[in-house]
Design an enzyme around this catalytic site. Sequence first.
Site, PDB file in Angstrom:
ATOM      1  N   CYS A   1       0.845  -1.200   0.000  1.00 17.74           N
ATOM      2  CA  CYS A   1       0.000   0.000   0.000  1.00 17.74           C
ATOM      3  C   CYS A   1       0.874   1.241   0.000  1.00 17.74           C
ATOM      4  CB  CYS A   1      -0.917  -0.005   1.217  1.00 17.74           C
ATOM      5  SG  CYS A   1      -0.036  -0.176   2.774  1.00 17.74           S
TER       6      CYS A   1
HETATM    7  P1  NAD Z   1      -9.255  -6.560  -1.807  1.00 12.66           P
HETATM    8  O1  NAD Z   1     -10.054  -5.345  -1.448  1.00 12.66           O
HETATM    9  O2  NAD Z   1      -9.504  -7.228  -3.081  1.00 12.66           O
HETATM   10  O3  NAD Z   1      -9.410  -7.696  -0.686  1.00 12.66           O
HETATM   11  C1  NAD Z   1      -9.114  -7.454   0.672  1.00 12.66           C
HETATM   12  C2  NAD Z   1      -9.899  -8.447   1.528  1.00 12.66           C
HETATM   13  O4  NAD Z   1     -11.293  -8.169   1.409  1.00 12.66           O
HETATM   14  C3  NAD Z   1      -9.716  -9.906   1.128  1.00 12.66           C
HETATM   15  O5  NAD Z   1      -9.658 -10.710   2.280  1.00 12.66           O
HETATM   16  C4  NAD Z   1     -10.981 -10.193   0.333  1.00 12.66           C
HETATM   17  O6  NAD Z   1     -11.340 -11.540   0.340  1.00 12.66           O
HETATM   18  C5  NAD Z   1     -11.993  -9.369   1.106  1.00 12.66           C
HETATM   19  N1  NAD Z   1     -13.220  -8.997   0.393  1.00 12.66           N
HETATM   20  C6  NAD Z   1     -13.435  -8.910  -0.936  1.00 12.66           C
HETATM   21  N2  NAD Z   1     -14.705  -8.536  -1.176  1.00 12.66           N
HETATM   22  C7  NAD Z   1     -15.300  -8.356   0.024  1.00 12.66           C
HETATM   23  C8  NAD Z   1     -16.597  -7.961   0.446  1.00 12.66           C
HETATM   24  N3  NAD Z   1     -17.573  -7.655  -0.419  1.00 12.66           N
HETATM   25  N4  NAD Z   1     -16.847  -7.871   1.767  1.00 12.66           N
HETATM   26  C9  NAD Z   1     -15.880  -8.138   2.665  1.00 12.66           C
HETATM   27  N5  NAD Z   1     -14.640  -8.543   2.335  1.00 12.66           N
HETATM   28  C10 NAD Z   1     -14.353  -8.644   1.018  1.00 12.66           C
HETATM   29  O7  NAD Z   1      -7.718  -6.102  -1.694  1.00 12.66           O
HETATM   30  P2  NAD Z   1      -6.403  -6.975  -1.980  1.00 12.66           P
HETATM   31  O8  NAD Z   1      -6.213  -7.110  -3.449  1.00 12.66           O
HETATM   32  O9  NAD Z   1      -6.384  -8.170  -1.117  1.00 12.66           O
HETATM   33  O10 NAD Z   1      -5.303  -5.981  -1.375  1.00 12.66           O
HETATM   34  C11 NAD Z   1      -4.745  -4.941  -2.082  1.00 12.66           C
HETATM   35  C12 NAD Z   1      -5.234  -3.614  -1.522  1.00 12.66           C
HETATM   36  O11 NAD Z   1      -5.002  -3.536  -0.133  1.00 12.66           O
HETATM   37  C13 NAD Z   1      -4.488  -2.453  -2.134  1.00 12.66           C
HETATM   38  O12 NAD Z   1      -5.416  -1.440  -2.429  1.00 12.66           O
HETATM   39  C14 NAD Z   1      -3.561  -2.021  -1.016  1.00 12.66           C
HETATM   40  O13 NAD Z   1      -3.118  -0.696  -1.103  1.00 12.66           O
HETATM   41  C15 NAD Z   1      -4.419  -2.283   0.192  1.00 12.66           C
HETATM   42  N6  NAD Z   1      -3.619  -2.357   1.417  1.00 12.66           N
HETATM   43  C16 NAD Z   1      -3.695  -1.322   2.309  1.00 12.66           C
HETATM   44  C17 NAD Z   1      -2.916  -1.328   3.459  1.00 12.66           C
HETATM   45  C18 NAD Z   1      -2.987  -0.190   4.459  1.00 12.66           C
HETATM   46  O14 NAD Z   1      -2.529  -0.359   5.581  1.00 12.66           O
HETATM   47  N7  NAD Z   1      -3.542   0.948   4.104  1.00 12.66           N
HETATM   48  C19 NAD Z   1      -2.071  -2.420   3.715  1.00 12.66           C
HETATM   49  C20 NAD Z   1      -2.035  -3.465   2.792  1.00 12.66           C
HETATM   50  C21 NAD Z   1      -2.815  -3.433   1.643  1.00 12.66           C
END
Ligand code: NAD
Length: 435
Positions: free
Chosen positions: A250
């Site tokens: 991120c």
């Molecule tokens: P994602 O949003 O696709 O998934 C994150 C999680 O949400 C997963 O466990 C997924 O299964 C779940 N999910 C998906 N749809 C959902 C729903 N409708 N309801 C509830 N949960 C649901 O993200 P990703 O591809 O796993 O991660 C990448 C993103 O995470 C990037 O945008 C990155 O910047 C962000 N990130 C942010 C931080 C921070 O601290 N700000 C840290 C790490 C990653």
Amino acid sequence: MCTVARSGDADVAAAVAAARLAQPAWAARTPVERGQLVRELALALQARREELADVVAEETGKSRELALGEADAAIEMGLFVAGEGRRLYGRTTTSAMPNRTVMATRRPVGVAALIVSFNTPLPNYAWKVFPAVFCGNAAVLKPSEHTPLSASLFGELCQEFLPPGVLNVVHGLGGDVGPPLVEHSDVELVSFTGSASTGQWINEHAGRRLAKVVLELGGKNALVVCDDADLERAVEWSLASAFSNAGQRCAAASRLIVFDAVYGAFRERFIDGAREYETGPLISEESLRRILGLLEGSNVIVGGGRLDRPGWWLAPTVVEDVAADADLSRTELFGPVAILYRVRNLDEAIALVNDSPYGLTSAIHTASLHRGLRFADEVEAGVVVVNGGTHGSEPHMGFGGVKQSGTGWREAGVEVLDVYTEWKYVNLISDPALT
Ligand code: NAD
């Protein structure tokens, strides 16, 4: 290879019910005792760090070295949180009324849904699970479908130390298991780390029933290189910020904003470094295809193609001539792609940094204290680094962003206690006759 349950509504209901049942007795234990248990957990994690790092390396494709570093970061978070057991300070305050003592104490929120991304699995679990349970909540952890085994092992480890029901893990696809968890009326807090689009969905649905919603989202982080920068250091930090963990951070620097006077020299060295940078694979074919699609039609000067290796590898990629308002400038790619921008001065640099829907981390390279401080003051970001990379957070430092990078909360640091507790103000009137 590993096989886990594809959880659905019934599993979520069972996990939330187990958490609900376990939470009051868990909250009744003292913070000192809960802190001790978290410390034991962190030490158990330390004893198994190599095994866990191997699993993470296997399920994400990242290097063992990186995975070991992440295991250590998770352990450090546990030790930091455990120390709060002997603090968890409240406050006292004055009153306009005589004989009144007023104190504010922290109380657990209740049952927490902890939903996380795949990118750094162990720290992602540790950043949420340790403070959540330490504060007296019971939790349901929903890991990414891409990293189920590390989550299972983490859950098993927790089971050895925590009473049954205090931590529950549900697996499965986000679209299957996320909604019933987010919409469950017994879940008082949803703490989410992931993409802005999933975050929006969660905010809307958990918001409808007025649950506490904490969102840590994406970034399109900028690193600025001024004309007085130590160019060698600036290039090293830019490469690491843009390409480590295949840009799946991120905090990754995906926008490199370079002063005109040093643009040519920086560009040359950065391109050389990018060609040789050993990054890692992306998490999925879908992610690779999405990024390749977004790169189509742009001026790619290095990389831009798939590497012929097992897994989903994108060569470290450098792009030029992208307008600030183009999709590529505004969309988080979550891959090893850096865009180079040319600016004339600090005013232009700061304006460009802030011309983004996101505001997570930022960095500037300069020999000028004045420029560093002005940048720190004026950029819209939750973290600023002068003369380093677009990261630098440690367990005792609050981490989070502004604008679409989050909803204003900070994870880690003592600030995390505000996520997992509610303040209760207690008024003690010592002599009722005098009120
Ligand atoms: P994602 O949003 O696709 O998934 C994150 C999680 O949400 C997963 O466990 C997924 O299964 C779940 N999910 C998906 N749809 C959902 C729903 N409708 N309801 C509830 N949960 C649901 O993200 P990703 O591809 O796993 O991660 C990448 C993103 O995470 C990037 O945008 C990155 O910047 C962000 N990130 C942010 C931080 C921070 O601290 N700000 C840290 C790490 C990653």
